[in-house]
Design an enzyme around this catalytic site. Structure first.
Site, PDB file in Angstrom:
ATOM      1  N   LYS A 165      21.327  26.888  30.431  1.00 52.34           N
ATOM      2  CA  LYS A 165      21.259  27.116  28.981  1.00 52.34           C
ATOM      3  C   LYS A 165      22.517  26.593  28.268  1.00 52.34           C
ATOM      4  CE  LYS A 165      17.365  29.269  28.317  1.00 52.34           C
ATOM      5  NZ  LYS A 165      16.358  28.540  27.507  1.00 52.34           N
ATOM      6  N   LYS A 167      22.982  27.194  25.008  1.00 51.90           N
ATOM      7  CA  LYS A 167      23.153  27.975  23.777  1.00 51.90           C
ATOM      8  C   LYS A 167      24.525  28.646  23.621  1.00 51.90           C
ATOM      9  CE  LYS A 167      18.678  28.292  21.977  1.00 51.90           C
ATOM     10  NZ  LYS A 167      18.080  27.387  22.959  1.00 51.90           N
ATOM     11  N   GLN A 170      26.975  26.069  22.508  1.00 52.82           N
ATOM     12  CA  GLN A 170      26.719  25.655  21.124  1.00 52.82           C
ATOM     13  C   GLN A 170      27.310  26.670  20.152  1.00 52.82           C
ATOM     14  OE1 GLN A 170      22.367  24.381  22.393  1.00 52.82           O
ATOM     15  NE2 GLN A 170      22.468  24.749  20.203  1.00 52.82           N
ATOM     16  N   LYS A 201      22.903  16.760  25.924  1.00 53.35           N
ATOM     17  CA  LYS A 201      22.548  17.790  24.958  1.00 53.35           C
ATOM     18  C   LYS A 201      23.810  18.523  24.471  1.00 53.35           C
ATOM     19  CE  LYS A 201      19.327  21.660  24.664  1.00 53.35           C
ATOM     20  NZ  LYS A 201      18.523  22.585  25.484  1.00 53.35           N
ATOM     21  N   ASP A 218      30.759  26.071  40.327  1.00 58.10           N
ATOM     22  CA  ASP A 218      31.276  27.137  41.200  1.00 58.10           C
ATOM     23  C   ASP A 218      31.506  26.543  42.583  1.00 58.10           C
ATOM     24  OD1 ASP A 218      31.046  28.888  39.178  1.00 58.10           O
ATOM     25  OD2 ASP A 218      29.304  29.972  39.962  1.00 58.10           O
ATOM     26  N   CYS A 359      56.229  46.131  49.920  1.00 56.41           N
ATOM     27  CA  CYS A 359      56.679  47.076  48.896  1.00 56.41           C
ATOM     28  C   CYS A 359      56.295  48.507  49.273  1.00 56.41           C
ATOM     29  CB  CYS A 359      56.159  46.644  47.534  1.00 56.41           C
ATOM     30  SG  CYS A 359      57.279  47.179  46.231  1.00 56.41           S
ATOM     31  N   GLY A 361      54.011  49.346  51.075  1.00 54.76           N
ATOM     32  CA  GLY A 361      53.685  49.216  52.501  1.00 54.76           C
ATOM     33  C   GLY A 361      54.927  49.287  53.379  1.00 54.76           C
ATOM     34  N   GLN A 363      57.682  51.085  52.309  1.00 54.89           N
ATOM     35  CA  GLN A 363      58.132  52.472  52.141  1.00 54.89           C
ATOM     36  C   GLN A 363      57.329  53.395  53.057  1.00 54.89           C
ATOM     37  OE1 GLN A 363      57.779  53.006  47.870  1.00 54.89           O
ATOM     38  NE2 GLN A 363      59.492  51.624  47.446  1.00 54.89           N
ATOM     39  N   GLU A 383      58.746  59.566  45.123  1.00 55.75           N
ATOM     40  CA  GLU A 383      57.641  59.238  44.223  1.00 55.75           C
ATOM     41  C   GLU A 383      56.471  60.213  44.377  1.00 55.75           C
ATOM     42  OE1 GLU A 383      56.016  55.293  44.849  1.00 55.75           O
ATOM     43  OE2 GLU A 383      54.783  55.414  43.047  1.00 55.75           O
ATOM     44  N   HIS A 485      57.985  41.288  47.073  1.00 52.86           N
ATOM     45  CA  HIS A 485      56.609  40.767  47.076  1.00 52.86           C
ATOM     46  C   HIS A 485      56.591  39.285  47.453  1.00 52.86           C
ATOM     47  CE1 HIS A 485      54.515  44.257  45.370  1.00 52.86           C
ATOM     48  NE2 HIS A 485      55.638  44.472  44.704  1.00 52.86           N
ATOM     49  N   GLU A 487      54.263  37.522  48.435  1.00 49.24           N
ATOM     50  CA  GLU A 487      53.010  36.837  48.057  1.00 49.24           C
ATOM     51  C   GLU A 487      53.157  36.011  46.775  1.00 49.24           C
ATOM     52  OE1 GLU A 487      53.575  40.102  47.954  1.00 49.24           O
ATOM     53  OE2 GLU A 487      52.458  41.134  46.354  1.00 49.24           O
TER      54      GLU A 487
HETATM   55  N1  GLN Z   1      55.568  52.736  44.009  1.00 47.31           N
HETATM   56  C1  GLN Z   1      56.637  52.106  44.729  1.00 47.31           C
HETATM   57  C2  GLN Z   1      57.887  51.984  43.890  1.00 47.31           C
HETATM   58  O1  GLN Z   1      57.838  52.050  42.699  1.00 47.31           O
HETATM   59  C3  GLN Z   1      56.217  50.765  45.263  1.00 47.31           C
HETATM   60  C4  GLN Z   1      55.923  49.778  44.206  1.00 47.31           C
HETATM   61  C5  GLN Z   1      55.146  48.589  44.713  1.00 47.31           C
HETATM   62  O2  GLN Z   1      54.534  48.658  45.779  1.00 47.31           O
HETATM   63  N2  GLN Z   1      55.107  47.524  43.963  1.00 47.31           N
HETATM   64  O3  GLN Z   1      58.963  51.801  44.423  1.00 47.31           O
END
Ligand code: GLN
Length: 513
Positions: A165, A167, A170, A201, A218, A359, A361, A363, A383, A485, A487
């Protein structure tokens, strides 16, 4: 992002930026359930996850100025009004808000050849109107030959009718023209190949040249196919000629072809469990998922990500972890699911399954070690609000009296010095690294002696503050947990060393079985 990659293949220096029409100053205060992950830059800006795509696809390092929200714009305008900067005039959306937006579009000439600015939201939104108006004015100010409007549109497929489509496209182009913007290029998201008569079109109805109606199909296998797919649609050539940018030598798209080839033809596969809290939302761990894909590319290995809800582990035990080749506990906030995460770390430690803590993970790994190895049964993080707990993870002084939640965590790139004998040092092949942070709580130095006496290794530390950045359990094959982090620094063209080493260890673990 993919467009940035493509223009870089032509040798242009590109900056990408995102303008979001919501009123938060930044996404730092938004839940991942609402908005996906919060992506962090070197300078500590908490940004929309699209900036992650931009950095993954290109070689640019972005900064705070590249992530703009309506909240920032309005807040600046109101501050200026209070200071008296507007000299008595009535402050209005046009020109004051639009001027403020326009001032953010421009970048210094030396910094780049092309700026790609993405406006979030949908054409027709009340919130995005001032942004579109500012864009129109900007093109008028700078000369039409220097600015190109590209409209991203969806061409839906109606299964019941067996029809694509035109539409919605458009309609949205009509809305854009109403406010004086005629897009010169249409990028059409579609799940089926666009036949030429459909392109014709769209071209007719949207007043866009037929060759400038670009299909964005996709992708079957990976988003990293996108630069090549768009190149095959000649998107790069069209943009370069429309902007009058000639004179660069050819285009080398081969790195992206190699990446696709690696993704499509892996030698083996591993199953990595991500034990988290936001598992039902795909984008909540976007950068981690991508970093695992990159590490797979580096190891010629397909990484199957197995999302595991920490509360599920809490309820039903560790059975669901039994067939995994590696376990990752990602970042997070608050105490929901903590028990399940502790069980997952314990399972990895006791069974010598490669463990990667990021992070929160990290702690959790420290708490688990303190409880079950060092005998501190009440070990906890400050925390989680249990006052009776022994806080092996705690707030450092500079975080203690903070009441304002937005932008006050330990944010952005910090240096970390690596321990000679650690896995981290081997993986990075470097003594000193910089990694991005986003957290409030830290490893409590009061417990360092006790924990290291029981076999924990502090393998990375910030040289100025002495804060612990990485811990490992050297007795195990691969147990590395980081306060930062990693990542956020991984790209398909440059997979992150820790992720790469984690997947290598997971592969080894699998081959031992
Ligand atoms: N909550 C934890 C802190 O503030 C870890 C934060 C996080 O994993 N980005 O230290």
């Amino acid at each position: 992002g993919a467009l940035g990659a493509l223009l870089e293949c032509h040798g242009y220096k590109v900056i990408l930026q995102k303008f979001d029409p919501y009123l938060n100053i930044d996404p730092g205060t938004m839940s991942p359930f609402q908005h996906g992950e919060v992506y962090v830059l070197d300078d500590g800006a908490e940004t929309d996850l699209d900036l992650g795509h931009y950095e993954r696809f290109t070689n640019t390092t972005l900064c705070r100025e590249n992530s703009v929200s309506a909240g920032q714009i309005y807040s600046n305008v109101i501050q200026k009004e209070r200071r008296g900067d507007y000299l008595g005039s009535t402050v209005q959306v046009i020109p004051h808000v639009t001027d403020e937006i326009k001032s953010r579009f421009e970048r210094k000439k030396d910094d780049c050849d092309i700026v790609i600015t993405e406006i979030g939201g949908t054409v027709g939104d009340i919130e995005s109107l001032p942004f579109l108006e500012a864009m129109r004015q900007f093109a008028l100010d700078k000369g039409k030959e220097n600015v190109l409007f590209i409209h991203m549109t969806l061409v839906p497929y109606l299964r019941a009718a067996g029809e694509l489509k035109s539409k919605p496209s458009q309609q949205s182009v009509a809305k854009l023209r109403e406010i004086g913007i005629q897009p010169e290029l249409l990028i059409c998201r579609t799940e089926l190949h666009l036949p030429q008569d459909m392109k014709r079109k769209l071209s007719m109805f949207c007043n866009v040249e037929e060759k400038s109606v670009i299909e964005e199909l996709d992708l079957q296998c990976s988003i990293y196919e996108l630069p090549v797919a768009l190149h095959e649609e000649h998107l790069d050539d069209i943009i370069i000629s429309k902007l009058g940018l000639h004179g660069r030598a050819g285009c080398d798209i081969s790195p992206w072809k190699r990446i696709i080839d690696k993704i499509k033809h892996p030698d083996t596969a591993v199953d990595i469990g991500i034990v988290g809290k936001y598992t039902e939302l795909r984008d909540a761990y976007k950068s981690i998922n991508e970093a695992l894909v990159h590490a797979g590319i580096a190891n010629s290995c397909k990484v199957n990500i197995v999302p595991i809800d920490a509360e599920h582990v809490e309820r039903d035990g560790v059975e669901c972890l039994k067939n995994l080749d590696g376990i990752l506990v990602p970042g997070g906030f608050g105490n929901r699911g903590i028990k399940g995460k502790l069980l997952a770390v314990q399972f990895a430690r006791e069974n010598n399954v490669p463990y990667f803590g990021i992070c929160l993970g990290m702690q959790i790994a420290v708490i688990e070690f303190a409880k079950n190895v060092a005998g501190i049964t009440a070990a906890d993080s400050e925390e989680f609000m249990d006052n009776a707990g022994k806080h092996v993870i705690c707030l450092i002084e500079s975080q203690q009296n903070i009441e304002k939640k937005g932008g006050t965590m330990r944010l952005g790139a910090y240096e970390c010095q690596l321990n000679e004998k650690s896995n981290a040092r081997k993986a990075y092949s470097k003594e000193c690294i910089f990694e991005r942070h986003r957290h409030r709580y830290e490893f409590n130095p009061e417990y360092e002696k006790l924990l290291t006496d029981h076999g924990l290794l502090i393998s990375g530390r910030n040289p100025e503050s002495g804060l612990v950045e990485i811990i490992e359990i050297p007795e195990l094959d691969w147990f590395v947990a980081v306060q930062f982090h990693p990542e956020f620094l991984s790209k398909p063209t440059r997979p992150h060393p820790l992720f790469t080493d984690f997947i290598r260890a997971a592969k080894n673990n699998k081959s031992k079985k």
